[in-house]
Design a protein around this motif. Structure first.
Motif, PDB file in Angstrom:
ATOM      1  N   THR A 152       0.833  -1.211   0.000  1.00  0.00           N
ATOM      2  CA  THR A 152       0.000   0.000   0.000  1.00  0.00           C
ATOM      3  C   THR A 152       0.866   1.258   0.000  1.00  0.00           C
ATOM      4  O   THR A 152       0.519   2.262   0.616  1.00  0.00           O
ATOM      5  N   THR A 153       1.984   1.224  -0.724  1.00  0.00           N
ATOM      6  CA  THR A 153       2.894   2.373  -0.767  1.00  0.00           C
ATOM      7  C   THR A 153       2.415   3.471  -1.705  1.00  0.00           C
ATOM      8  O   THR A 153       2.961   4.570  -1.691  1.00  0.00           O
ATOM      9  N   GLY A 154       1.423   3.165  -2.546  1.00  0.00           N
ATOM     10  CA  GLY A 154       0.921   4.150  -3.490  1.00  0.00           C
ATOM     11  C   GLY A 154       1.567   4.088  -4.854  1.00  0.00           C
ATOM     12  O   GLY A 154       1.222   4.872  -5.747  1.00  0.00           O
ATOM     13  N   LEU A 155       2.503   3.168  -5.064  1.00  0.00           N
ATOM     14  CA  LEU A 155       3.140   3.005  -6.377  1.00  0.00           C
ATOM     15  C   LEU A 155       2.251   2.178  -7.299  1.00  0.00           C
ATOM     16  O   LEU A 155       1.377   1.428  -6.847  1.00  0.00           O
ATOM     17  N   TYR A 156       2.501   2.301  -8.606  1.00  0.00           N
ATOM     18  CA  TYR A 156       1.797   1.472  -9.571  1.00  0.00           C
ATOM     19  C   TYR A 156       2.245   0.020  -9.384  1.00  0.00           C
ATOM     20  O   TYR A 156       3.401  -0.244  -9.049  1.00  0.00           O
ATOM     21  N   LYS A 157       1.318  -0.930  -9.590  1.00  0.00           N
ATOM     22  CA  LYS A 157       1.634  -2.334  -9.320  1.00  0.00           C
ATOM     23  C   LYS A 157       2.843  -2.805 -10.141  1.00  0.00           C
ATOM     24  O   LYS A 157       3.062  -2.380 -11.267  1.00  0.00           O
ATOM     25  N   TYR A 158       3.608  -3.693  -9.517  1.00  0.00           N
ATOM     26  CA  TYR A 158       4.807  -4.295 -10.108  1.00  0.00           C
ATOM     27  C   TYR A 158       5.849  -3.257 -10.538  1.00  0.00           C
ATOM     28  O   TYR A 158       6.598  -3.474 -11.497  1.00  0.00           O
ATOM     29  N   SER A 159       5.924  -2.150  -9.825  1.00  0.00           N
ATOM     30  CA  SER A 159       6.914  -1.131 -10.170  1.00  0.00           C
ATOM     31  C   SER A 159       8.326  -1.698 -10.149  1.00  0.00           C
ATOM     32  O   SER A 159       8.733  -2.369  -9.196  1.00  0.00           O
ATOM     33  N   TYR A 160       9.055  -1.449 -11.225  1.00  0.00           N
ATOM     34  CA  TYR A 160      10.463  -1.829 -11.394  1.00  0.00           C
ATOM     35  C   TYR A 160      10.710  -3.330 -11.429  1.00  0.00           C
ATOM     36  O   TYR A 160      11.830  -3.796 -11.160  1.00  0.00           O
ATOM     37  N   THR A 161       9.694  -4.088 -11.823  1.00  0.00           N
ATOM     38  CA  THR A 161       9.926  -5.513 -12.072  1.00  0.00           C
ATOM     39  C   THR A 161      10.967  -5.680 -13.181  1.00  0.00           C
ATOM     40  O   THR A 161      11.752  -6.639 -13.170  1.00  0.00           O
ATOM     41  N   VAL A 182       4.064   8.315  -8.077  1.00  0.00           N
ATOM     42  CA  VAL A 182       3.073   7.553  -7.330  1.00  0.00           C
ATOM     43  C   VAL A 182       1.707   7.763  -7.965  1.00  0.00           C
ATOM     44  O   VAL A 182       1.472   8.752  -8.668  1.00  0.00           O
ATOM     45  N   VAL A 183       0.796   6.826  -7.744  1.00  0.00           N
ATOM     46  CA  VAL A 183      -0.553   6.933  -8.308  1.00  0.00           C
ATOM     47  C   VAL A 183      -1.602   7.166  -7.228  1.00  0.00           C
ATOM     48  O   VAL A 183      -2.753   7.468  -7.534  1.00  0.00           O
ATOM     49  N   GLU A 184      -1.218   7.031  -5.966  1.00  0.00           N
ATOM     50  CA  GLU A 184      -2.158   7.208  -4.872  1.00  0.00           C
ATOM     51  C   GLU A 184      -1.375   7.474  -3.597  1.00  0.00           C
ATOM     52  O   GLU A 184      -0.191   7.130  -3.483  1.00  0.00           O
ATOM     53  N   LYS A 185      -2.040   8.082  -2.639  1.00  0.00           N
ATOM     54  CA  LYS A 185      -1.411   8.305  -1.341  1.00  0.00           C
ATOM     55  C   LYS A 185      -1.209   6.968  -0.642  1.00  0.00           C
ATOM     56  O   LYS A 185      -1.999   6.041  -0.792  1.00  0.00           O
TER      57      LYS A 185
END
Length: 396
Positions: A152-161, A182-185
Motif C-alpha cells: 500500500t505504498t501508493g506506487l503502480y503495481k509491479y513497479s520496477y519488475t 506515485v498513483v495514490e497516497k
C-alpha cells in the motif's frame, strides 16, 4: 464422499443412541477421540487420492505436499521426478524455489525483529534507508514498514519488475526509486509489488547490522530445523537434490526442462527463498504458533491482521467457492471463508508454482510445491478447504 460421511454419522448415531447407563461415560470421553482420528485419517486418504490422481493426469514433472495439524506433520509426500525423462524421484528433502511464499517468510522475520524491539510497523523507511526516495519526496518521507509489507505504498503495481529481471542489485533498484511517480497516497490502495516489498531487506540490515541472508538463517531456518532452506542462487544451484524447473509447450502439449535462473534472488525478500517440503512442514508449525522462539503469537496476529481490502481486485482467490471477502495483511492474503478467516499466499517464479494456506481456527495448514506450471495447481487449496469442511461436518 459426502454420502459416505453421512452414512458414517448414521451408523455412529444408531450405535450410540441407546447405551447402557454404565457405558455413557466411555461414549463421551473415548469414542469421539477415536471418531476424530478415524475421520482425520479418512480425510487424508481422500485428499491423497485427489492429489495423486490429478497430479498424474496433469503430467507435471514433480511436486511435494505437506499438511500439519496443530504441531504435528500428518502428511508429507513427494510426487514425480526432479527432472523429466529420469527416474530421480522428488523426496521430502528435494529443494524447490518457493517464489512469493518468500514474502510471508520475510513478514515472519519482521515479526521476530519486532519481538526484539529491532523495528516497529510504524517505522518510516527513510529512517533506516537514507538513500530511499520517490519523485514525490513528501510521500517517500511518510512511507512506513506496514505500507511496504501490505503493498500500500501508493506506487503502480509491479513497479520496477523490469529492473529485477535485468539483474540489478537491490541497492541499485532502491536508488532508482527516486525517479518513480506515485498513483495514490500511501495506505489508500493495494498494488502488488516485488521491488518495493524488498526494500524492507535494507531496513532489516541497517537496523541490525546483519545481512538479510544471515538473519533468515539464524532467526528462522536454524531455530525451526529448516535445514534445506536458503536464500541465494548459489545455494540452490549447488544443491544436488533440486527439483529442476520445467516449461510447458502449448503446441506440443509436452513439458521440457528449463534452466534455473538468478532472477528474484536480487530481491530475496519477495521471491528468492528455497526450501524442501520438510522445511515447509516446520514453517507451517511456525505459522500455527508452535515456534514462539521464532515469532510470538502477538506478532503473528499482527502480520495476519488485514490492512487493505482486496475483494474487488482481479485476483483468483476471489473466485474460490466459499470466499466472501479478501484482504492483504503484511506478507499474507487473508480470506473470509465460510464464516472463518484463513491465511493464504501463492507464488510463481522460474516455472515453479507454490501454494500455502493455514486455517488458524482449526489449527491446520498445507503447502504444495510444483516444479512446473500446470492446471492442477489452481484447485489444490480450494479442494483442501472443501475436503476439510467435510471432515469438520463429521465431527459435528
Amino acid at each position: 464422499m459426502k454420502h459416505f460421511y453421512l452414512a458414517c454419522l448414521t451408523v455412529c448415531f444408531i450405535s450410540c443412541s441407546s447405551p447402557k447407563q454404565e457405558d455413557q461415560v466411555s461414549v463421551i470421553t473415548e469414542e469421539p477421540q477415536k471418531e476424530k482420528r478415524d475421520s482425520l485419517k479418512l480425510f487424508l486418504e481422500h485428499y491423497n487420492k485427489f492429489f495423486a490422481t490429478n497430479f498424474n493426469v496433469s503430467e507435471c514433472p514433480g511436486a511435494a505436499v505437506v499438511i500439519v495439524k496443530d504441531s504435528t506433520v500428518i502428511y508429507k509426500k513427494g510426487f514425480g521426478v526432479k527432472k523429466i525423462h529420469t527416474k530421480d524421484s522428488v523426496d521430502e528433502n528435494t529443494v524447490f524455489r518457493i517464489a512469493s511464499l518468500s514474502k510471508g517468510v520475510t513478514a515472519v522475520l519482521a515479526g521476530n525483529m519486532l519481538d526484539r524491539n529491532e523495528l516497529q510497523w510504524g517505522q518510516r523507511v527513510k529512517e533506516a534507508v537514507k538513500g530511499f526516495n520517490l519523485r514525490d519526496k513528501e510521500q517517500a518521507n511518510r512511507i512506513k514498514l506496514r505500507h511496504v509489507l501490505s503493498h500500500t505504498t501508493g506506487l503502480y503495481k509491479y513497479s520496477y519488475t523490469n529492473l529485477i529481471q535485468r539483474g540489478l542489485s537491490l541497492d541499485k533498484i532502491v536508488n532508482n526509486f527516486k525517479s518513480i511517480g506515485v498513483v495514490e497516497k500511501e495506505g489508500h490502495t493495494y498494488a502488488y509489488q516485488n521491488a518495493m516489498f524488498s526494500v524492507i531487506e535494507k531496513v532489516m540490515e541497517n537496523n541490525t547490522g546483519v545481512s538479510f541472508e544471515t538473519l533468515l538463517k539464524e532467526r528462522i531456518f536454524d531455530p525451526s530445523g529448516m535445514s534445506n532452506a536458503s536464500s541465494t542462487f548459489s545455494a540452490i544451484k549447488n544443491n544436488p537434490n533440486v527439483a529442476q524447473p520445467h516449461k510447458y509447450n502449448h503446441y506440443s502439449k509436452k513439458y521440457f526442462q528449463d534452466r534455473l535462473h538468478s532472477n528474484y534472488y536480487n530481491v530475496a525478500a519477495a521471491g528468492g527463498i528455497n526450501a524442501s517440503i520438510s522445511d515447509m512442514g516446520e514453517y507451517l508449525k511456525i505459522l500455527l504458533g508452535h515456534y514462539p522462539n521464532v515469532i510470538s503469537k502477538e506478532s503473528l496476529r499482527d502480520i495476519f491482521n488485514p490492512v487493505i481490502c482486496t475483494s474487488t481486485e482481479d485476483t483468483y482467490v476471489n473466485l474460490w467457492d466459499g470466499v466472501s471477502d479478501s484482504y492483504y495483511a503484511m506478507g499474507w492474503r487473508v480470506l473470509d471463508y465460510r464464516g472463518r478467516r484463513v491465511i493464504y499466499h501463492g507464488g510463481n517464479v522460474n516455472q515453479y508454482k507454490t501454494q500455502l494456506l493455514i486455517d488458524p481456527e482449526n489449527g491446520i495448514g498445507i503447502c504444495a510445491l510444483f516444479n512446473a506450471p500446470n492446471p492442477f495447481n489452481g484447485p489444490v487449496i480450494p479442494t483442501f478447504l472443501n475436503y476439510y469442511d467435510f471432515y469438520l461436518d463429521v465431527l459435528d
